[in-house]
Design an enzyme around this catalytic site. Structure first.
Site, PDB file in Angstrom:
ATOM      1  N   ASP A  67     -58.494 108.156  65.068  1.00 29.80           N
ATOM      2  CA  ASP A  67     -58.971 108.366  66.435  1.00 29.80           C
ATOM      3  C   ASP A  67     -57.893 108.936  67.348  1.00 29.80           C
ATOM      4  O   ASP A  67     -56.707 108.988  66.991  1.00 29.80           O
ATOM      5  CB  ASP A  67     -59.526 107.046  67.009  1.00 29.80           C
ATOM      6  CG  ASP A  67     -58.635 105.841  66.691  1.00 29.80           C
ATOM      7  OD1 ASP A  67     -57.437 106.034  66.428  1.00 29.80           O
ATOM      8  OD2 ASP A  67     -59.148 104.711  66.702  1.00 29.80           O
ATOM      9  N   ASP A 136     -62.236  92.667  69.349  1.00 31.09           N
ATOM     10  CA  ASP A 136     -63.699  92.648  69.469  1.00 31.09           C
ATOM     11  C   ASP A 136     -64.379  93.076  68.164  1.00 31.09           C
ATOM     12  O   ASP A 136     -65.582  93.310  68.129  1.00 31.09           O
ATOM     13  CB  ASP A 136     -64.164  93.547  70.630  1.00 31.09           C
ATOM     14  CG  ASP A 136     -63.814  95.024  70.418  1.00 31.09           C
ATOM     15  OD1 ASP A 136     -63.187  95.363  69.381  1.00 31.09           O
ATOM     16  OD2 ASP A 136     -64.181  95.843  71.287  1.00 31.09           O
ATOM     17  N   HIS A 138     -63.697  95.855  66.418  1.00 30.36           N
ATOM     18  CA  HIS A 138     -63.836  97.294  66.159  1.00 30.36           C
ATOM     19  C   HIS A 138     -62.930  97.757  65.023  1.00 30.36           C
ATOM     20  O   HIS A 138     -61.907  97.134  64.736  1.00 30.36           O
ATOM     21  CB  HIS A 138     -63.616  98.134  67.438  1.00 30.36           C
ATOM     22  CG  HIS A 138     -62.216  98.207  67.945  1.00 30.36           C
ATOM     23  ND1 HIS A 138     -61.913  98.318  69.296  1.00 30.36           N
ATOM     24  CD2 HIS A 138     -61.016  98.220  67.313  1.00 30.36           C
ATOM     25  CE1 HIS A 138     -60.609  98.396  69.440  1.00 30.36           C
ATOM     26  NE2 HIS A 138     -60.040  98.330  68.263  1.00 30.36           N
ATOM     27  N   GLU A 143     -66.742 100.639  68.712  1.00 34.22           N
ATOM     28  CA  GLU A 143     -66.868  99.408  69.473  1.00 34.22           C
ATOM     29  C   GLU A 143     -68.176  98.687  69.109  1.00 34.22           C
ATOM     30  O   GLU A 143     -69.056  99.279  68.479  1.00 34.22           O
ATOM     31  CB  GLU A 143     -66.851  99.733  70.967  1.00 34.22           C
ATOM     32  CG  GLU A 143     -65.575 100.449  71.442  1.00 34.22           C
ATOM     33  CD  GLU A 143     -64.362  99.526  71.520  1.00 34.22           C
ATOM     34  OE1 GLU A 143     -64.291  98.517  70.786  1.00 34.22           O
ATOM     35  OE2 GLU A 143     -63.452  99.840  72.314  1.00 34.22           O
TER      36      GLU A 143
HETATM   37  P1  PGA Z   1     -53.514  96.652  67.326  1.00 34.96           P
HETATM   38  O1  PGA Z   1     -54.944  97.339  67.443  1.00 34.96           O
HETATM   39  O2  PGA Z   1     -53.003  97.008  65.970  1.00 34.96           O
HETATM   40  O3  PGA Z   1     -52.690  97.304  68.400  1.00 34.96           O
HETATM   41  O4  PGA Z   1     -53.724  95.201  67.519  1.00 34.96           O
HETATM   42  C1  PGA Z   1     -55.837  97.248  66.368  1.00 34.96           C
HETATM   43  C2  PGA Z   1     -57.063  98.080  66.642  1.00 34.96           C
HETATM   44  O5  PGA Z   1     -57.467  98.196  67.809  1.00 34.96           O
HETATM   45  O6  PGA Z   1     -57.632  98.616  65.694  1.00 34.96           O
END
Ligand code: PGA
Length: 256
Positions: A67, A136, A138, A143
């Site tokens: 992404d 959450d 994702h 999302e």
């Molecule tokens: P993080 O994010 O590794 O910064 O905790 C994980 C994600 O959002 O996929």
């Protein structure tokens, strides 16, 4: 889904790096799906060390990132292109032209997304997709309520994600871009193997729901229960809300 629990993020990352090293030794022209965020940093550091000491090479490898924020170009310090260059690509022997990150400045986003899907397909598909896990649930920037069959597209980031990522934007959630281009859940599921990492107590709820809850678009990572070859590397803290923690440890110790 194989749940691999280790004491610390460092040990989990080393085990995930070993998995990737195994692939690169078997298939030097492998296609890797890459992730950003805090979680894979130690994994990338381990792969950089293995590359430096000649154990593995990325000379024939191609990569596709999950992404990118809409509106951020490669010169922006918060862009995921910049993150990948600084934390991984500039420190291994990969050809930069073989690394792809969605273009946050694309003028025609739907056309760009179709082209990205086509490029992945033309490269032979992703051999191994690295994933983090949002608090959450994702994966990529898919999302809650994302279609479990979705392809690369623009998504609106959830308020929780803006809060979680504010730390990269001087603590200001308002400064986090509201939109991102992300591989879809269907795109991720097409990868031949998946390595997901999740560390810390803040991920414990999402990990428990992903592994032991029902499959639901409200917890996008739960779709990995349907993947033929998904490995979940978690530390003790992230594993702490799993009901069957002893079972996963037993299975690991008994692997044929
Ligand atoms: P993080 O994010 O590794 O910064 O905790 C994980 C994600 O959002 O996929």
């Amino acid at each position: 889904m194989e749940v691999i629990i280790d004491k610390t993020p460092e040990i989990s990352s080393a085990n995930a790096a070993a998995e990737i090293a195994k692939l690169l030794k078997a298939k030097p022209r492998a296609v890797l799906g890459c992730a950003t965020g805090g979680t894979p940093l130690k994994l990338y550091a381990d792969l950089i060390s293995m590359c430096e000491n000649g154990e593995i090479s990325f000379a024939g490898v191609r990569t596709f990132n999950l992404d990118e924020y809409v509106g951020l170009g490669p010169d922006d310090p918060n862009s995921y292109r910049r993150f990948m260059d600084e934390n991984f690509f500039d420190r291994i022997d990969i050809k930069k032209s073989n690394t792809r990150v969605p273009d946050g400045l694309a003028k025609d986003i739907p056309a760009f997304c179709s082209e990205y899907e086509k490029e992945i397909k033309d490269a032979g598909g992703i051999d191994l997709q690295i994933l983090g896990l949002g608090s959450d649930g994702h994966i990529g920037f898919n999302e809650p309520s994302s279609s479990l069959c979705s392809r690369t597209r623009i998504k609106t980031l959830a308020p929780q994600t803006l809060l979680d990522n504010a730390r990269f934007f001087g603590g200001n959630a308002d400064a986090v871009p509201k939109y991102a281009i992300t591989m879809g859940i269907g795109t991720i599921m097409d990868a031949r193997s998946v390595v997901l990492l999740a560390f810390g107590e803040g991920k414990a709820d999402a990990v428990a729901k992903m592994v032991e809850g029902g499959i639901s678009a409200m917890l996008p990572a739960s779709v990995l229960q349907m993947h033929e070859n998904a490995k979940v590397f978690v530390d003790e803290a992230a594993a702490s809300k799993l009901a069957n923690i002893d079972y996963y440890k037993y299975v690991r110790s008994m692997r044929p």
